[in-house]
Design a protein around this motif. Structure first.
Motif, PDB file in Angstrom:
ATOM      1  N   THR A 157       0.833  -1.211   0.000  1.00 47.53           N
ATOM      2  CA  THR A 157       0.000   0.000   0.000  1.00 47.53           C
ATOM      3  C   THR A 157       0.862   1.253   0.000  1.00 47.53           C
ATOM      4  O   THR A 157       0.641   2.196  -0.772  1.00 47.53           O
ATOM      5  CB  THR A 157      -0.941   0.006   1.227  1.00 47.53           C
ATOM      6  N   ARG A 158       1.880   1.260   0.852  1.00 47.05           N
ATOM      7  CA  ARG A 158       2.745   2.446   0.935  1.00 47.05           C
ATOM      8  C   ARG A 158       3.536   2.642  -0.358  1.00 47.05           C
ATOM      9  O   ARG A 158       3.731   3.781  -0.812  1.00 47.05           O
ATOM     10  CB  ARG A 158       3.677   2.320   2.151  1.00 47.05           C
ATOM     11  N   MET A 159       4.004   1.539  -0.979  1.00 45.93           N
ATOM     12  CA  MET A 159       4.707   1.647  -2.271  1.00 45.93           C
ATOM     13  C   MET A 159       3.811   2.293  -3.330  1.00 45.93           C
ATOM     14  O   MET A 159       4.250   3.161  -4.090  1.00 45.93           O
ATOM     15  CB  MET A 159       5.110   0.244  -2.756  1.00 45.93           C
ATOM     16  N   LEU A 160       2.555   1.828  -3.390  1.00 42.52           N
ATOM     17  CA  LEU A 160       1.642   2.341  -4.420  1.00 42.52           C
ATOM     18  C   LEU A 160       1.329   3.816  -4.194  1.00 42.52           C
ATOM     19  O   LEU A 160       1.265   4.595  -5.155  1.00 42.52           O
ATOM     20  CB  LEU A 160       0.360   1.507  -4.444  1.00 42.52           C
ATOM     21  N   PHE A 161       1.145   4.213  -2.946  1.00 43.02           N
ATOM     22  CA  PHE A 161       0.857   5.632  -2.695  1.00 43.02           C
ATOM     23  C   PHE A 161       2.091   6.508  -2.938  1.00 43.02           C
ATOM     24  O   PHE A 161       1.961   7.656  -3.380  1.00 43.02           O
ATOM     25  CB  PHE A 161       0.293   5.840  -1.288  1.00 43.02           C
ATOM     26  N   ASN A 162       3.283   5.986  -2.676  1.00 44.49           N
ATOM     27  CA  ASN A 162       4.501   6.741  -3.025  1.00 44.49           C
ATOM     28  C   ASN A 162       4.559   6.985  -4.526  1.00 44.49           C
ATOM     29  O   ASN A 162       4.907   8.075  -4.985  1.00 44.49           O
ATOM     30  CB  ASN A 162       5.751   5.979  -2.561  1.00 44.49           C
ATOM     31  N   HIS A 163       4.209   5.938  -5.288  1.00 51.85           N
ATOM     32  CA  HIS A 163       4.174   6.071  -6.749  1.00 51.85           C
ATOM     33  C   HIS A 163       3.110   7.088  -7.173  1.00 51.85           C
ATOM     34  O   HIS A 163       3.361   7.937  -8.047  1.00 51.85           O
ATOM     35  CB  HIS A 163       3.898   4.716  -7.394  1.00 51.85           C
ATOM     36  N   LEU A 164       1.921   7.028  -6.552  1.00 55.17           N
ATOM     37  CA  LEU A 164       0.845   7.952  -6.923  1.00 55.17           C
ATOM     38  C   LEU A 164       1.226   9.400  -6.627  1.00 55.17           C
ATOM     39  O   LEU A 164       0.883  10.308  -7.391  1.00 55.17           O
ATOM     40  CB  LEU A 164      -0.446   7.572  -6.183  1.00 55.17           C
ATOM     41  N   GLU A 165       1.949   9.600  -5.535  1.00 56.61           N
ATOM     42  CA  GLU A 165       2.398  10.963  -5.203  1.00 56.61           C
ATOM     43  C   GLU A 165       3.335  11.492  -6.289  1.00 56.61           C
ATOM     44  O   GLU A 165       3.251  12.665  -6.677  1.00 56.61           O
ATOM     45  CB  GLU A 165       3.085  10.956  -3.845  1.00 56.61           C
ATOM     46  N   GLU A 166       4.188  10.610  -6.816  1.00 60.77           N
ATOM     47  CA  GLU A 166       5.081  11.007  -7.919  1.00 60.77           C
ATOM     48  C   GLU A 166       4.298  11.307  -9.193  1.00 60.77           C
ATOM     49  O   GLU A 166       4.773  12.049 -10.054  1.00 60.77           O
ATOM     50  CB  GLU A 166       6.099   9.890  -8.183  1.00 60.77           C
ATOM     51  N   GLN A 167       3.097  10.723  -9.296  1.00 59.79           N
ATOM     52  CA  GLN A 167       2.238  10.945 -10.461  1.00 59.79           C
ATOM     53  C   GLN A 167       1.300  12.137 -10.253  1.00 59.79           C
ATOM     54  O   GLN A 167       0.292  12.263 -10.940  1.00 59.79           O
ATOM     55  CB  GLN A 167       1.410   9.689 -10.744  1.00 59.79           C
ATOM     56  N   GLN A 168       1.615  12.970  -9.279  1.00 59.08           N
ATOM     57  CA  GLN A 168       0.858  14.201  -8.991  1.00 59.08           C
ATOM     58  C   GLN A 168      -0.535  13.945  -8.426  1.00 59.08           C
ATOM     59  O   GLN A 168      -1.414  14.808  -8.524  1.00 59.08           O
ATOM     60  CB  GLN A 168       0.746  15.092 -10.256  1.00 59.08           C
ATOM     61  N   VAL A 169      -0.766  12.767  -7.876  1.00 60.30           N
ATOM     62  CA  VAL A 169      -2.009  12.542  -7.143  1.00 60.30           C
ATOM     63  C   VAL A 169      -1.897  13.285  -5.817  1.00 60.30           C
ATOM     64  O   VAL A 169      -0.881  13.193  -5.126  1.00 60.30           O
ATOM     65  CB  VAL A 169      -2.251  11.040  -6.904  1.00 60.30           C
ATOM     66  N   GLN A 170      -2.953  14.033  -5.476  1.00 61.93           N
ATOM     67  CA  GLN A 170      -2.912  14.837  -4.253  1.00 61.93           C
ATOM     68  C   GLN A 170      -3.313  13.961  -3.064  1.00 61.93           C
ATOM     69  O   GLN A 170      -4.456  13.500  -2.968  1.00 61.93           O
ATOM     70  CB  GLN A 170      -3.863  16.033  -4.377  1.00 61.93           C
ATOM     71  N   LEU A 171      -2.373  13.719  -2.161  1.00 55.02           N
ATOM     72  CA  LEU A 171      -2.620  12.877  -0.995  1.00 55.02           C
ATOM     73  C   LEU A 171      -2.836  13.756   0.229  1.00 55.02           C
ATOM     74  O   LEU A 171      -1.972  14.555   0.588  1.00 55.02           O
ATOM     75  CB  LEU A 171      -1.442  11.931  -0.753  1.00 55.02           C
TER      76      LEU A 171
END
Length: 499
Positions: free
Chosen positions: A188-202
């Motif tokens: 889960t943490r790996m995927l959200f780290n990737h999403l943050e790099e993809q400009q997903v606003q967390l």
């Protein structure tokens, strides 16, 4: 209160494995879409997805006896086992895609090859296990499964369990080496780290307090910034409610008809964890037993090797507990406030029909540590109390709804509830849950974005080669998937992480 209109395409509620998976898939399929995530806790993967809050089993029906049922004529129904295995293969393919495309660098940080075993005692149970083995091992999805009722062979497979075992009662086990231990918190943490790099606003420490439809068909969320104490309004074309046990309340607040006549019953889990490294070293498998008569499916006892933070651990359980909270970090009023006029009869019917479950939960809550140790000693005869500590695992909310089987039926599974127009979807339920996250999120996409699915299909097939096909009916593809996923995820390496 901030009245600034914060518009986005997609809002994900909850930073667990489901939201992480859906966000990752959507970013692959529609990279231009704006995605925003809200989570009330300080970081991702802290509730049901956390590695200490679930069994960490890659559920592929290799060892879970409750996925295979003995029918009245004595034959074994393996249809559910086939379905769950196929769904886990989808997850393996998607994770392999992420590795190939460098979105995940080190798969061993979240998935480890580990034998999956079923263990039973008593002549009747041994006969059942043998018939189950014959039915499964003849199926290509379960190739490599072994069976033994020879104590010498079992001592080689599970020395810790067989040591000092004095009972003359028949005992048998099945073993398959293609099982896995999965750290869903790390994934889960790996995927959200990737999403943050993809400009997903967390947005962490943000609690969704209300959700309602606007006149233009969008969804407006009232969100409290827990650090600042301020309230914000955010709108989106599509909302995914992936808040674990908290999803039911938000589904009810949305007001969609599909969310009516659904209730939830919370069950908490506890595990015994071994604190003696010498004992931990003597066991290397996930060994599932058979649930006691009257016990719910999620209470199947199992002795699990786990790999958490690169350290080998040993857990036994789960023991069921009861709390009216729908999340570990929830409110003591969660259960009572989930009862609405539209689901009152559903909930009352479920209560009347599930008195044995209520009795079982009360008995479990009242167990002393020594009583729990007695249950552990059915697996490890020489287990000592001082070597084991009790840890509280996650809360699960079992879905209650009206079905063909009757009003107020308790559901043991994972379920997607979506609006007729596909503008909002919520995930409810429990096991097999995280293991089938990719399959479940593809279900969400097909329900909520039917017009885009044809356009997205080539990309989905690139990520998941078996998409739209049944592996069982395509033996060459099955073999290819087994080989490529094992290679990509390094599941052929039998390296053991020592503590």
């Amino acid at each position: 209160m901030s009245n600034r209109d914060n518009k986005t395409d997609v809002i994900l509620i909850g930073a667990g494995i489901m939201s992480a998976t859906l966000g990752t898939i959507l970013k692959e399929l529609a990279p231009d879409w704006e995605i925003t995530m809200f989570e009330k806790l300080a970081k991702a993967g802290e509730e049901s997805s956390n590695e200490w809050n679930n069994a960490g089993t890659g559920h592929a029906a290799l060892c879970e006896l409750n996925y295979t049922v003995e029918k009245a004529d004595g034959t074994i129904d393996i249809s559910k086992a086939i379905t769950i295995n196929e769904q886990f293969q989808v997850s393996l393919q998607f994770w392999s895609h992420l590795v190939h495309n460098k979105l995940i660098n080190n798969p061993q940080d979240f998935i480890t090859p580990l034998p999956h075993m079923s263990l039973v005692q008593g002549e009747q149970n041994v006969n059942f296990l043998k018939k189950r083995f014959e039915a499964l091992s003849a199926n290509p999805l379960f190739q490599g499964m072994e069976f033994s009722d020879d104590p010498k062979q079992l001592k080689d497979w599970i020395p810790l369990i067989m040591n000092d075992r004095s009972s003359d009662e028949p005992i048998a086990a099945t073993k398959i080496d293609s099982g896995t231990d999965v750290n869903f918190g790390a994934l889960t943490r790996m995927l959200f780290n990737h999403l943050e790099e993809q400009q997903v606003q967390l947005n962490y420490k943000h609690s969704v307090e209300d959700i309602k439809r606007t006149n233009d068909g969008r969804w407006e969320l009232k969100i409290r910034n827990l650090e600042k104490g301020t309230v914000e309004r955010h709108t989106a074309k599509f909302v995914f409610v992936g808040g674990g046990g908290g999803s039911l309340h938000l589904l009810q607040k949305s007001g969609i008809p599909e969310g009516k006549h659904i209730g939830g019953f919370p069950v908490s889990g506890l595990f015994m964890v071994c604190n003696n490294p010498e004992i931990v070293k003597r066991h290397h498998a996930k060994v599932y037993g058979k649930a006691k008569v009257g016990a719910p499916p999620m209470s199947v006892p199992h002795l699990d090797t786990r790999f958490i933070d690169n350290k080998k651990s040993l857990l036994f359980g789960p023991f069921a507990g009861f709390s009216p909270k729908f999340l570990k970090t929830g409110s003591m009023f969660d259960l009572i406030t989930s009862v609405k006029p539209h689901n009152l009869l559903t909930m009352l019917s479920a209560g009347a029909k599930n008195m044995p479950l209520t009795k079982y939960l009360i008995q479990q809550v009242l167990l002393s540590k020594e009583k729990r140790m007695d249950e552990l000693r059915e697996f490890i005869p020489d287990a000592k109390s001082e070597d084991w500590d009790l840890v509280v695992a996650g809360q699960r909310v079992q879905v209650i709804k009206d079905t063909e089987a009757g009003k107020g039926t308790l559901q043991f599974g994972t379920e997607v509830v979506s609006a007729a127009d596909g503008s909002i979807a919520a995930l409810l339920g429990a096991s097999p849950g995280a293991s089938t996250a990719v399959h479940v999120m593809l279900q969400v996409l097909s329900k909520c974005f039917p017009e885009q699915m044809k356009e997205w299909e080539p990309k989905i097939k690139e990520m998941i080669p078996s998409y739209g096909l049944t592996l069982l009916e395509n033996p060459e593809l099955l073999q290819e998937v087994h080989t490529t996923t094992a290679e990509a995820l390094r599941l052929t390496e039998k390296e053991q992480v020592n503590s």
